[in-house]
Design an enzyme around this catalytic site. Structure first.
Site, PDB file in Angstrom:
ATOM      1  N   THR A   5       0.814  -1.220   0.000  1.00 33.00           N
ATOM      2  CA  THR A   5       0.000   0.000   0.000  1.00 33.00           C
ATOM      3  C   THR A   5       0.848   1.270   0.000  1.00 33.00           C
ATOM      4  O   THR A   5       0.302   2.370  -0.078  1.00 33.00           O
ATOM      5  CB  THR A   5      -0.926   0.025   1.229  1.00 33.00           C
ATOM      6  OG1 THR A   5      -0.129  -0.011   2.423  1.00 33.00           O
ATOM      7  CG2 THR A   5      -1.865  -1.172   1.220  1.00 33.00           C
ATOM      8  N   GLY A   6       2.161   1.149   0.096  1.00 27.54           N
ATOM      9  CA  GLY A   6       3.036   2.320   0.097  1.00 27.54           C
ATOM     10  C   GLY A   6       3.292   2.822  -1.314  1.00 27.54           C
ATOM     11  O   GLY A   6       2.930   2.173  -2.309  1.00 27.54           O
ATOM     12  N   VAL A   8       6.092   3.079  -3.038  1.00 30.02           N
ATOM     13  CA  VAL A   8       6.952   2.198  -3.841  1.00 30.02           C
ATOM     14  C   VAL A   8       6.242   0.887  -4.133  1.00 30.02           C
ATOM     15  O   VAL A   8       6.324   0.349  -5.242  1.00 30.02           O
ATOM     16  CB  VAL A   8       8.296   1.957  -3.135  1.00 30.02           C
ATOM     17  CG1 VAL A   8       9.118   0.910  -3.881  1.00 30.02           C
ATOM     18  CG2 VAL A   8       9.087   3.251  -3.045  1.00 30.02           C
ATOM     19  N   SER A  34      -2.345  -1.396   7.800  1.00 30.09           N
ATOM     20  CA  SER A  34      -2.853  -1.312   6.431  1.00 30.09           C
ATOM     21  C   SER A  34      -3.572  -2.572   5.978  1.00 30.09           C
ATOM     22  O   SER A  34      -4.124  -2.601   4.866  1.00 30.09           O
ATOM     23  CB  SER A  34      -1.694  -1.021   5.467  1.00 30.09           C
ATOM     24  OG  SER A  34      -1.075   0.206   5.773  1.00 30.09           O
ATOM     25  N   CYS A 122      17.982   5.043  -3.352  1.00 35.79           N
ATOM     26  CA  CYS A 122      17.555   5.680  -4.598  1.00 35.79           C
ATOM     27  C   CYS A 122      18.615   6.627  -5.161  1.00 35.79           C
ATOM     28  O   CYS A 122      18.840   6.660  -6.379  1.00 35.79           O
ATOM     29  CB  CYS A 122      16.235   6.406  -4.394  1.00 35.79           C
ATOM     30  SG  CYS A 122      16.159   7.455  -2.929  1.00 35.79           S
ATOM     31  N   SER A 152       9.676  12.918  -2.587  1.00 38.77           N
ATOM     32  CA  SER A 152       9.215  11.530  -2.577  1.00 38.77           C
ATOM     33  C   SER A 152      10.264  10.573  -2.058  1.00 38.77           C
ATOM     34  O   SER A 152       9.953   9.408  -1.780  1.00 38.77           O
ATOM     35  CB  SER A 152       8.792  11.110  -3.990  1.00 38.77           C
ATOM     36  OG  SER A 152       9.833  11.346  -4.924  1.00 38.77           O
ATOM     37  N   GLY A 153      11.508  11.047  -1.896  1.00 40.56           N
ATOM     38  CA  GLY A 153      12.509  10.202  -1.255  1.00 40.56           C
ATOM     39  C   GLY A 153      12.131   9.870   0.174  1.00 40.56           C
ATOM     40  O   GLY A 153      12.637   8.896   0.744  1.00 40.56           O
ATOM     41  N   HIS A 234      15.450  12.564  -8.516  1.00 39.78           N
ATOM     42  CA  HIS A 234      16.677  12.969  -7.843  1.00 39.78           C
ATOM     43  C   HIS A 234      17.701  13.423  -8.887  1.00 39.78           C
ATOM     44  O   HIS A 234      17.885  12.770  -9.920  1.00 39.78           O
ATOM     45  CB  HIS A 234      17.287  11.800  -7.059  1.00 39.78           C
ATOM     46  CG  HIS A 234      16.569  11.466  -5.799  1.00 39.78           C
ATOM     47  ND1 HIS A 234      15.480  12.156  -5.332  1.00 39.78           N
ATOM     48  CD2 HIS A 234      16.815  10.477  -4.873  1.00 39.78           C
ATOM     49  CE1 HIS A 234      15.076  11.618  -4.187  1.00 39.78           C
ATOM     50  NE2 HIS A 234      15.867  10.608  -3.893  1.00 39.78           N
ATOM     51  N   ASN A 305      13.539   8.613  -8.762  1.00 42.58           N
ATOM     52  CA  ASN A 305      13.907   7.896  -7.544  1.00 42.58           C
ATOM     53  C   ASN A 305      12.912   6.829  -7.148  1.00 42.58           C
ATOM     54  O   ASN A 305      13.249   5.901  -6.390  1.00 42.58           O
ATOM     55  CB  ASN A 305      14.068   8.883  -6.380  1.00 42.58           C
ATOM     56  CG  ASN A 305      12.858   9.772  -6.190  1.00 42.58           C
ATOM     57  OD1 ASN A 305      12.534  10.576  -7.068  1.00 42.58           O
ATOM     58  ND2 ASN A 305      12.196   9.634  -5.066  1.00 42.58           N
TER      59      ASN A 305
END
Length: 325
Positions: A5-6, A8, A34, A122, A152-153, A234, A305
């Site tokens: 669910t994340g 990535v 989750s 990343c 978003s990193g 990035h 990234n």
């Protein structure tokens, strides 16, 4: 897939679809918080199950795209049950028995895996994709790098915080140490008060992971990692010192010939890579190539990234293993 669910994990699902990876079945897993959510994969709704050791029974491959604590507690359990683990967290990267793999560079390291494979950070992935072809031609002695890393990193929370701050000039900083919108922060991750090198955890990853991937344990790497108000992508300003004299044309050719790298380098016409160019793609873009000494070369490098810096690299590891079904 742990962490389905994340940000990535969700991208992993999309990339598996896009690359038409052959899977018998997919089991989406996440933390207890989750569990019960629904994810979509190949037009089917799949319910997310809590990640526990028993969830790995009869599973061939487990992607970990979750917290380091989940990886630390559950990855060994998955391996014990016969699965191969491809882990995106930093938990196992520097373990001596765990290959740290960027398939275009060191896929041969997969032959030594003992059930657990680490995917690099990343910012490291983008940089080493640019360094590897240059090292093969000229040899590397020292790398000086300043990264400019997207919100978003820091995951979905980082993306959301930047969006809130862009919409509201008074929105506070909770994910990042200071407000990111309209500013540039010379800090990615935390400082370690027990160490006197002045590096953040992110900078230390760049040093240690680059050495391991390239097989250069003595390589000098001088990093500064900076957070910028960009959602995805990035960027890095990199200067290398080489053991053999640099030839700019040979450097350009080596980069252009390297799988996964594309040279975009016509600065006189403002043709150089930016984070906006690379978002949503899997290529590592390189530009602003210039020879700054007999043994010195500077360049600009960008990569998505979330894709090549995370999800795509993990799927490429699976493909290199040759065990998808």
């Amino acid at each position: 897939m742990v962490g389905a669910t994340g940000v990535v994990g969700e991208l992993l699902l999309r990339i598996l679809e896009q690359r038409q990876t052959r899977l018998g079945r997919l089991r989406p897993l996440a933390s207890a918080r989750s569990a019960g959510q629904i994810v979509r994969f190949h037009d089917a709704d799949l319910q997310v199950v809590e990640a526990t050791p028993d969830a790995f029974v009869d599973i061939d491959v487990v992607f970990f795209a979750a917290t380091g604590s989940l990886s630390k507690s559950l990855a060994p359990a998955a391996v014990e049950r016969g699965a191969v683990v491809i882990d995106k967290s930093s938990t196992w990267r520097m373990a001596e028995h765990v290959p740290l793999v960027v398939p275009e560079i060191n896929a041969d390291a997969l032959e030594r895996h003992q059930g657990l494979i680490a995917c690099p950070n990343c910012s490291t992935i983008g940089m080493v994709m640019a360094l590897a072809p240059l090292h093969r031609v000229f040899g590397l002695r020292r790398v000086t790098v300043t990264t400019m890393q997207a919100a978003s990193g820091a995951g979905r929370n980082g993306i959301d915080e930047l969006a809130r701050q862009l919409a509201d000039p008074h929105a506070p900083a909770t994910v990042f140490p200071r407000r990111l919108a309209g500013d540039v922060l010379p800090q990615c991750d935390s400082f370690d008060a027990t160490r006197d090198d002045g590096l953040t955890a992110e900078e230390r990853k760049l040093v240690e992971e680059t050495r391991k991937i390239l097989g250069l344990p003595e390589l000098e790497v001088e990093p500064t990692c900076v957070r910028v108000p960009v959602a995805v992508g990035h960027s890095a300003s990199i200067t290398i010192e080489t053991t053999a004299p640099v030839d700019l044309a040979a450097a350009r050719q080596a980069l252009a010939d390297f799988a996964g790298v594309r040279v975009v380098d016509d600065p006189a016409h403002a043709n150089y890579p930016t984070a906006a160019n690379v978002a949503g793609t899997d290529e590592v873009l390189v530009g602003r190539l210039r020879q700054t000494g007999t043994h010195r070369l500077s360049l600009w490098q960008v990569a998505d990234n979330l894709r090549k810096g995370a999800a795509t690299n993990a799927v490429q590891i699976l493909e290199a293993l040759g065990i998808e079904r």
